[in-house]
Design a protein around this motif. Structure first.
Motif, short mmCIF file in Angstrom:
data_model
loop_
_atom_site.label_atom_id
_atom_site.label_comp_id
_atom_site.label_asym_id
_atom_site.label_seq_id
_atom_site.Cartn_x
_atom_site.Cartn_y
_atom_site.Cartn_z
N SER A 77 5.26 -12.02 -13.32
CA SER A 77 3.92 -12.37 -12.85
C SER A 77 3.82 -13.86 -12.55
N THR A 80 5.73 -14.70 -9.39
CA THR A 80 4.98 -14.24 -8.21
C THR A 80 3.85 -15.21 -7.90
N ASP A 81 3.13 -15.62 -8.93
CA ASP A 81 2.04 -16.58 -8.74
C ASP A 81 2.55 -17.88 -8.15
#
Length: 152
Positions: A77, A80-81
């Motif tokens: 996550s 991805t951010d």
């Protein structure tokens, strides 16, 4: 036509709010008068300043923030951010070069005139997209030609 992201729109809106409230260019005055050119110069400089300020925050977060998360899902996550953030900053880096080109056109007396037809781009279009280089019609024709060449 290229679409602007919410971040780009927000940064441009912030730049417009920073301008003096006593003047807004109108279609009832001489096109690309000194007053209008100064308005767009200040707007472009403020827009650029806002983008640079936002990117400095990203660089600081990259240096300070933990990129390695112990949990695989958290790590994915986070990566991805960061990927999204870096793509946004790259798009804004390209936007800065377009802003610099618009500032050069102001200095050279070419700002506000279509690159393809030589006609006025229009105050309302420049207020909405200060880096525009073509009239709406010329831009649409350009995009149709691009689409056709991509389809071939």
């Amino acid at each position: 036509m290229a679409t602007a992201t919410h971040d780009d729109i927000d940064i441009l809106a912030k730049a417009k709010r920073a301008l003096p409230a006593d003047y807004s260019p109108g279609e009832d005055e001489e096109y690309m008068s000194e007053k209008q050119l100064n308005y767009f110069r200040v707007l472009l400089l403020e827009w650029k300043r806002s983008i640079v300020q936002a990117s400095e925050g990203t660089l600081q977060n990259l240096q300070d923030g933990p990129i390695r998360e112990p949990d695989l899902n958290d790590r994915a996550s986070s990566e991805t951010d960061w990927g999204i953030e870096l793509r946004t900053r790259d798009r804004q880096r390209k936007l800065i070069s377009k802003i610099d080109a618009a500032l050069r056109r102001i200095d050279e007396g070419e700002y506000g005139w279509c690159d393809k037809t030589g006609e006025p781009i229009g105050i309302n279009r420049l207020i909405a997209r200060p880096i525009a280089t073509m009239t709406v019609e010329a831009q649409q024709a350009h995009e149709r030609r691009e689409k056709i060449s991509r389809d071939d």
